[in-house]
Design a protein around this motif. Structure first.
Motif, PDB file in Angstrom:
ATOM      1  N   LYS A 174     -14.872   9.517  28.135  1.00 39.46           N
ATOM      2  CA  LYS A 174     -15.992   9.238  27.245  1.00 39.46           C
ATOM      3  C   LYS A 174     -16.658  10.535  26.802  1.00 39.46           C
ATOM      4  O   LYS A 174     -17.030  10.700  25.630  1.00 39.46           O
ATOM      5  N   ALA A 175     -16.808  11.456  27.741  1.00 41.04           N
ATOM      6  CA  ALA A 175     -17.397  12.752  27.419  1.00 41.04           C
ATOM      7  C   ALA A 175     -16.575  13.452  26.343  1.00 41.04           C
ATOM      8  O   ALA A 175     -17.116  13.962  25.353  1.00 41.04           O
ATOM      9  N   HIS A 176     -15.265  13.469  26.523  1.00 39.23           N
ATOM     10  CA  HIS A 176     -14.384  14.142  25.566  1.00 39.23           C
ATOM     11  C   HIS A 176     -14.457  13.466  24.197  1.00 39.23           C
ATOM     12  O   HIS A 176     -14.477  14.132  23.148  1.00 39.23           O
ATOM     13  N   GLU A 177     -14.515  12.146  24.190  1.00 38.72           N
ATOM     14  CA  GLU A 177     -14.570  11.397  22.932  1.00 38.72           C
ATOM     15  C   GLU A 177     -15.779  11.788  22.098  1.00 38.72           C
ATOM     16  O   GLU A 177     -15.702  11.899  20.865  1.00 38.72           O
ATOM     17  N   PHE A 178     -16.916  12.006  22.750  1.00 37.69           N
ATOM     18  CA  PHE A 178     -18.149  12.296  22.032  1.00 37.69           C
ATOM     19  C   PHE A 178     -18.471  13.794  21.942  1.00 37.69           C
ATOM     20  O   PHE A 178     -19.561  14.170  21.509  1.00 37.69           O
ATOM     21  N   GLY A 179     -17.530  14.631  22.362  1.00 37.66           N
ATOM     22  CA  GLY A 179     -17.742  16.068  22.246  1.00 37.66           C
ATOM     23  C   GLY A 179     -18.688  16.642  23.265  1.00 37.66           C
ATOM     24  O   GLY A 179     -19.377  17.637  22.996  1.00 37.66           O
ATOM     25  N   HIS A 180     -18.713  16.027  24.461  1.00 32.84           N
ATOM     26  CA  HIS A 180     -19.590  16.492  25.536  1.00 32.84           C
ATOM     27  C   HIS A 180     -18.795  16.740  26.815  1.00 32.84           C
ATOM     28  O   HIS A 180     -17.569  16.639  26.823  1.00 32.84           O
ATOM     29  N   SER A 181     -19.510  17.059  27.892  1.00 33.85           N
ATOM     30  CA  SER A 181     -18.858  17.432  29.150  1.00 33.85           C
ATOM     31  C   SER A 181     -19.351  16.589  30.309  1.00 33.85           C
ATOM     32  O   SER A 181     -20.478  16.065  30.292  1.00 33.85           O
ATOM     33  N   GLU A 182     -18.506  16.473  31.324  1.00 40.53           N
ATOM     34  CA  GLU A 182     -18.820  15.756  32.561  1.00 40.53           C
ATOM     35  C   GLU A 182     -18.950  16.796  33.675  1.00 40.53           C
ATOM     36  O   GLU A 182     -18.099  17.678  33.813  1.00 40.53           O
ATOM     37  N   ILE A 183     -19.987  16.675  34.478  1.00 42.51           N
ATOM     38  CA  ILE A 183     -20.389  17.736  35.398  1.00 42.51           C
ATOM     39  C   ILE A 183     -19.306  18.116  36.419  1.00 42.51           C
ATOM     40  O   ILE A 183     -19.056  19.305  36.655  1.00 42.51           O
ATOM     41  N   HIS A 184     -18.632  17.133  36.997  1.00 40.65           N
ATOM     42  CA  HIS A 184     -17.656  17.446  38.044  1.00 40.65           C
ATOM     43  C   HIS A 184     -16.444  18.179  37.479  1.00 40.65           C
ATOM     44  O   HIS A 184     -15.881  19.071  38.124  1.00 40.65           O
ATOM     45  N   GLU A 185     -16.068  17.828  36.259  1.00 39.82           N
ATOM     46  CA  GLU A 185     -14.945  18.487  35.609  1.00 39.82           C
ATOM     47  C   GLU A 185     -15.274  19.953  35.324  1.00 39.82           C
ATOM     48  O   GLU A 185     -14.433  20.842  35.497  1.00 39.82           O
ATOM     49  N   VAL A 186     -16.507  20.210  34.888  1.00 39.79           N
ATOM     50  CA  VAL A 186     -16.925  21.589  34.634  1.00 39.79           C
ATOM     51  C   VAL A 186     -16.953  22.381  35.937  1.00 39.79           C
ATOM     52  O   VAL A 186     -16.482  23.525  35.997  1.00 39.79           O
ATOM     53  N   MET A 187     -17.500  21.785  37.001  1.00 35.60           N
ATOM     54  CA  MET A 187     -17.567  22.484  38.285  1.00 35.60           C
ATOM     55  C   MET A 187     -16.179  22.824  38.805  1.00 35.60           C
ATOM     56  O   MET A 187     -15.970  23.881  39.407  1.00 35.60           O
ATOM     57  N   GLU A 188     -15.223  21.939  38.589  1.00 29.77           N
ATOM     58  CA  GLU A 188     -13.849  22.198  39.038  1.00 29.77           C
ATOM     59  C   GLU A 188     -13.283  23.436  38.356  1.00 29.77           C
ATOM     60  O   GLU A 188     -12.661  24.287  38.994  1.00 29.77           O
ATOM     61  N   LEU A 189     -13.535  23.553  37.036  1.00 33.98           N
ATOM     62  CA  LEU A 189     -13.068  24.741  36.323  1.00 33.98           C
ATOM     63  C   LEU A 189     -13.803  25.986  36.792  1.00 33.98           C
ATOM     64  O   LEU A 189     -13.183  27.025  37.085  1.00 33.98           O
ATOM     65  N   PHE A 190     -15.115  25.895  36.891  1.00 33.27           N
ATOM     66  CA  PHE A 190     -15.910  27.074  37.235  1.00 33.27           C
ATOM     67  C   PHE A 190     -15.638  27.562  38.658  1.00 33.27           C
ATOM     68  O   PHE A 190     -15.855  28.738  38.960  1.00 33.27           O
ATOM     69  N   SER A 191     -15.159  26.681  39.524  1.00 32.31           N
ATOM     70  CA  SER A 191     -14.837  27.106  40.891  1.00 32.31           C
ATOM     71  C   SER A 191     -13.670  28.089  40.925  1.00 32.31           C
ATOM     72  O   SER A 191     -13.470  28.784  41.920  1.00 32.31           O
ATOM     73  N   THR A 192     -12.916  28.165  39.834  1.00 29.44           N
ATOM     74  CA  THR A 192     -11.792  29.100  39.755  1.00 29.44           C
ATOM     75  C   THR A 192     -12.216  30.431  39.146  1.00 29.44           C
ATOM     76  O   THR A 192     -11.394  31.344  39.034  1.00 29.44           O
TER      77      THR A 192
END
Length: 304
Positions: A243-261
């Motif tokens: 849903k986040a991707h559909e509306f051009g927004h982000s989901e918090i856990h997905e962002v944290m997963e990327l930022f942890s790298t």
């Protein structure tokens, strides 16, 4: 250097959260503030702080959706009567910001008593603002939305008085002369000033996103790598990735997963949808690492 989130909500404000505005406090460094976005309650939020509108000399607009710009005309107009007269203001924003403001001021009969310089930005631009480098990156959103990466210049190390005393130079005005030179001569010997300086202090790096889908390309990761603080939107908090991707927004856990790298000291999430009550958000906060925050209005963070 300090960050203050004046408005932490997404498109629709709630009783707890106004729409987007962030202040980068550079008073100790350059006696000025940078304002990033101008949600519709900006003026009211400023009144509840010690931030002086006349010292907001640079405004950065990430994109032209209303929750990021509807407070801008009112702020610019009021600044004229809050000590801002004759104090120039530079505004940086996407293409269209100049036309929108000029039309708004024309129809409302608004005039300013200070110079307003409007700079329309584009992907890949690098701005020089009051000694800071500001890199601009286009994000992924239904309208052009940008990331601003603010980089402070590195600071030269302090003069090592003990080393100078070792070669027989006593404290005095000569220390200032040495600090401001590349080499100096003492008793017919030429020395490099750099050999008498302490370690360089690295400048701070702050990355502030507009609205966006999660981005994963290497160029983007390199741009925000080694940031002291990254501010990223988290319109969605409950694993609604599609849903986040559909509306051009982000989901918090997905962002944290990327930022942890990546090497990021602190992450601050904002742009929180009003679909989540504060009890739910409190529960999410309790699961976060110590260097990750969900901002509320007037959340403040000192960048050490």
């Amino acid at each position: 250097m300090k960050l203050t989130v004046l408005g932490s909500g997404a498109g629709l404000p709630s009783k707890e959260r106004k729409t987007q505005s962030i202040v980068l406090d550079l008073i100790p460094e350059i006696n000025a503030y940078f304002l990033i976005d101008a949600g519709e309650a900006l003026q009211h939020q400023l009144l509840l702080t010690n931030i002086k509108p006349r010292k907001i000399n640079h405004v950065f607009i990430t994109h032209l959706h209303g929750d990021h710009i509807y407070g801008l005309p009112g702020f610019l107009s009021s600044r004229a009567f809050q000590g801002g007269n004759d104090r120039p203001l530079h505004l940086y924003g996407p293409k269209g910001i100049k036309e929108w403001l000029e039309l708004t001021f024309h129809i409302s009969g608004t005039s300013l008593n200070y110079p307003l310089f409007i700079h329309e930005i584009g992907d890949g631009m690098k701005l020089e603002v009051e000694g800071y480098t500001v890199q601009v990156r286009l994000l992924e959103h239904p309208v052009d939305s940008y990331l601003f990466v603010f980089e402070e210049p590195d600071k030269e190390g302090s003069l090592d008085a003990a080393k100078l005393k070792e070669i027989g130079i006593k404290p005095g005005p000569i220390y200032a002369e040495i600090k401001n030179s590349k080499t100096f001569v003492h008793e017919n010997i030429t020395y490099r000033t750099s050999d008498f300086l302490g370690p360089v202090t690295l400048g701070k790096k702050i990355a502030i996103h507009g609205d966006t889908r999660l981005i994963k390309d290497d160029e983007y990761k390199k741009l925000i790598e080694n940031s002291d603080v990254v501010i990223h939107e988290a319109t969605f908090l409950d694993y609604e990735n599609e849903k986040a991707h559909e509306f051009g927004h982000s989901e918090i856990h997905e962002v944290m997963e990327l930022f942890s790298t990546l090497n990021i000291d602190t992450t601050i999430f904002t742009h929180i949808s009003n679909r989540y009550d504060e009890t739910f958000i409190k529960g999410i906060k309790q699961t976060l690492p110590t260097n990750v925050w969900i901002a509320e209005d007037f959340f403040s963070f000192e960048v050490k």
